[in-house]
Structure formats: structure tokens, C-alpha cells
Enzyme design. Structure first.
Site, PDB file in Angstrom:
ATOM      1  N   CYS A 126      -4.105   0.762  -2.518  1.00 26.00           N
ATOM      2  CA  CYS A 126      -4.025  -0.485  -1.757  1.00 26.00           C
ATOM      3  C   CYS A 126      -2.953  -1.418  -2.342  1.00 26.00           C
ATOM      4  O   CYS A 126      -2.639  -1.358  -3.538  1.00 26.00           O
ATOM      5  CB  CYS A 126      -5.353  -1.234  -1.800  1.00 26.00           C
ATOM      6  SG  CYS A 126      -6.661  -0.447  -0.857  1.00 26.00           S
ATOM      7  N   CYS A 145     -10.503  -4.555   0.250  1.00 26.27           N
ATOM      8  CA  CYS A 145     -11.593  -3.567   0.244  1.00 26.27           C
ATOM      9  C   CYS A 145     -12.477  -3.780  -0.984  1.00 26.27           C
ATOM     10  O   CYS A 145     -12.136  -4.544  -1.895  1.00 26.27           O
ATOM     11  CB  CYS A 145     -11.017  -2.151   0.278  1.00 26.27           C
ATOM     12  SG  CYS A 145     -10.401  -1.582  -1.321  1.00 26.27           S
ATOM     13  N   GLU A 177      -3.154  -4.586  -2.998  1.00 26.16           N
ATOM     14  CA  GLU A 177      -3.672  -5.510  -4.025  1.00 26.16           C
ATOM     15  C   GLU A 177      -3.698  -4.847  -5.393  1.00 26.16           C
ATOM     16  O   GLU A 177      -3.286  -5.425  -6.400  1.00 26.16           O
ATOM     17  CB  GLU A 177      -5.090  -5.967  -3.681  1.00 26.16           C
ATOM     18  CG  GLU A 177      -5.223  -6.680  -2.352  1.00 26.16           C
ATOM     19  CD  GLU A 177      -5.525  -5.751  -1.180  1.00 26.16           C
ATOM     20  OE1 GLU A 177      -4.912  -4.663  -1.091  1.00 26.16           O
ATOM     21  OE2 GLU A 177      -6.386  -6.113  -0.361  1.00 26.16           O
ATOM     22  N   CYS A 237     -10.777  -3.162  -4.402  1.00 25.93           N
ATOM     23  CA  CYS A 237      -9.843  -4.241  -4.778  1.00 25.93           C
ATOM     24  C   CYS A 237     -10.597  -5.500  -5.195  1.00 25.93           C
ATOM     25  O   CYS A 237     -10.151  -6.222  -6.087  1.00 25.93           O
ATOM     26  CB  CYS A 237      -8.879  -4.527  -3.629  1.00 25.93           C
ATOM     27  SG  CYS A 237      -7.685  -3.190  -3.373  1.00 25.93           S
ATOM     28  N   GLU A 297       0.442   5.308   0.656  1.00 27.39           N
ATOM     29  CA  GLU A 297      -0.460   6.374   1.125  1.00 27.39           C
ATOM     30  C   GLU A 297       0.014   7.744   0.643  1.00 27.39           C
ATOM     31  O   GLU A 297       1.071   7.865   0.018  1.00 27.39           O
ATOM     32  CB  GLU A 297      -0.549   6.310   2.658  1.00 27.39           C
ATOM     33  CG  GLU A 297      -1.112   4.974   3.113  1.00 27.39           C
ATOM     34  CD  GLU A 297      -1.342   4.871   4.609  1.00 27.39           C
ATOM     35  OE1 GLU A 297      -0.815   5.711   5.369  1.00 27.39           O
ATOM     36  OE2 GLU A 297      -2.053   3.932   5.013  1.00 27.39           O
ATOM     37  N   ASN A 347       0.843  -1.199   0.000  1.00 30.93           N
ATOM     38  CA  ASN A 347       0.000   0.000   0.000  1.00 30.93           C
ATOM     39  C   ASN A 347       0.876   1.246   0.000  1.00 30.93           C
ATOM     40  O   ASN A 347       1.960   1.268   0.587  1.00 30.93           O
ATOM     41  CB  ASN A 347      -1.003   0.004   1.162  1.00 30.93           C
ATOM     42  CG  ASN A 347      -0.374  -0.173   2.522  1.00 30.93           C
ATOM     43  OD1 ASN A 347       0.672  -0.798   2.668  1.00 30.93           O
ATOM     44  ND2 ASN A 347      -1.015   0.380   3.533  1.00 30.93           N
TER      45      ASN A 347
HETATM   46  N1  THU Z   1      -5.350  -1.276   2.531  1.00 36.49           N
HETATM   47  C1  THU Z   1      -4.820  -2.113   1.608  1.00 36.49           C
HETATM   48  O1  THU Z   1      -3.676  -1.948   1.170  1.00 36.49           O
HETATM   49  N2  THU Z   1      -5.602  -3.135   1.159  1.00 36.49           N
HETATM   50  C2  THU Z   1      -6.886  -3.370   1.566  1.00 36.49           C
HETATM   51  O2  THU Z   1      -7.535  -4.256   1.072  1.00 36.49           O
HETATM   52  C3  THU Z   1      -7.479  -2.539   2.611  1.00 36.49           C
HETATM   53  C4  THU Z   1      -6.679  -1.384   3.075  1.00 36.49           C
HETATM   54  C5  THU Z   1      -4.501  -0.174   3.033  1.00 36.49           C
HETATM   55  C6  THU Z   1      -4.946   1.191   2.637  1.00 36.49           C
HETATM   56  C7  THU Z   1      -4.353   2.036   3.730  1.00 36.49           C
HETATM   57  O3  THU Z   1      -3.021   2.392   3.387  1.00 36.49           O
HETATM   58  C8  THU Z   1      -4.296   1.125   4.942  1.00 36.49           C
HETATM   59  O4  THU Z   1      -4.505  -0.184   4.450  1.00 36.49           O
HETATM   60  C9  THU Z   1      -5.353   1.433   5.995  1.00 36.49           C
HETATM   61  O5  THU Z   1      -6.600   1.558   5.418  1.00 36.49           O
END
Ligand code: THU
Length: 131
Positions: A54, A88, A56, A91, A45, A43
Site C-alpha cells: 500500500c 486498510c 501508506e 496500514c 502491486e 501503491n
Molecule cells: N491500497 C493502498 O495503497 N492503500 C490503502 O489503504 C488501501 C488499498 C491499494 C492496494 C492496491 O494496490 C489498490 O489500492 C487496490 O486495493
């Protein structure tokens, strides 16, 4: 073909590269395609929070960028947290797209070594389609 355990190790390594200074929630993913190729992602940010990518979707973008055309067979997702990191909604829709009709396996592992496996058709029934 890599085993589930190997996919999870790659996902774990990818989570070490996570850029998650805002949430402190690292995630790593490893996508396996019918070709046998694997692609990883973490991930990423941003200070403008909604721009977060994300793990994935980073892994699946990596596959596209490298010319992958075959079906997405499995995706392993690791987060060093006490509960499993389910993909999520966004994804799930991406996984459904790149599965190309295959019922892609989603392999999850948490920080306690708990592993659970799901299929995309169970996690995202009635997904959006242009048909
Ligand atoms: N996140 C993912 O990388 N994958 C997911 O399926 C859910 C959330 C990340 C996004 C963010 O950087 C952190 O998790 C918290 O939400």
C-alpha cells in the site's frame, strides 16, 4: 511544517507513480513527521496479488529507510477515485506504531476535492500492542 494542502499535493504527485496495473486503483501518500520531514509513497502491486504494498506503508518504509526517528504527526492519502481511500487495517496498525503515542492525523482527499480528516485512535481503537 508543510500544510495539509501541501501534503495532499505531494500525495497526489506520488499517486501518479503508482504501479497498479491489476486494480487500476492508484494511491499516493505523504507522511509528515515531528522533525518536519516528509516522505511519500505509492501503491506497488505484483502479479502475485497478495504481495501488493500500500501507498501508506511505502511512505512509512521510506521514512525508516531515511533514518527518520521522530513521531508520525500526519499522513495524507490521495486516490483519484470518487470516494475517499481509507487506510486498510494493516496500514492503520503501521500508523499506530510510528505515531509513538501521538494521535496521528489522517487526511484524505478524493478526486472531487472532498477532504476529510480523522485521527488514528478513532480509526484503530484497541490496536495490537506487545505491552
Ligand atoms: N491500497 C493502498 O495503497 N492503500 C490503502 O489503504 C488501501 C488499498 C491499494 C492496494 C492496491 O494496490 C489498490 O489500492 C487496490 O486495493
Amino acid at each position: 511544517m508543510k500544510s495539509n494542502e501541501e501534503l495532499l499535493i505531494i500525495a497526489k504527485e506520488a499517486s501518479n507513480n503508482s504501479y497498479s496495473p491489476y486494480s487500476q486503483f492508484p494511491v499516493g501518500a505523504c507522511a509528515l513527521y515531528e522533525s518536519g520531514n516528509t516522505y511519500s509513497g505509492c501503491n506497488v502491486e505484483n502479479s502475485s496479488y497478495g504481495l501488493t504494498l500500500c501507498a501508506e506503508r511505502n511512505a512509512m518504509s521510506n521514512a525508516v529507510a531515511n533514518g527518520e526517528k521522530s513521531k508520525l504527526i500526519k499522513i495524507a492519502i490521495f486516490s483519484p477515485k470518487s470516494s475517499l481511500c481509507f487506510p486498510c487495517g494493516a496500514c492503520r496498525q503501521w500508523i499506530q506504531e510510528f505515531s509513538q503515542g501521538y494521535n496521528t492525523e489522517i487526511i484524505l482527499e478524493d478526486n472531487n476535492g472532498n477532504i476529510q480528516i480523522f485521527n488514528i485512535n478513532d480509526l484503530l481503537p484497541h490496536s495490537f500492542t506487545l505491552m
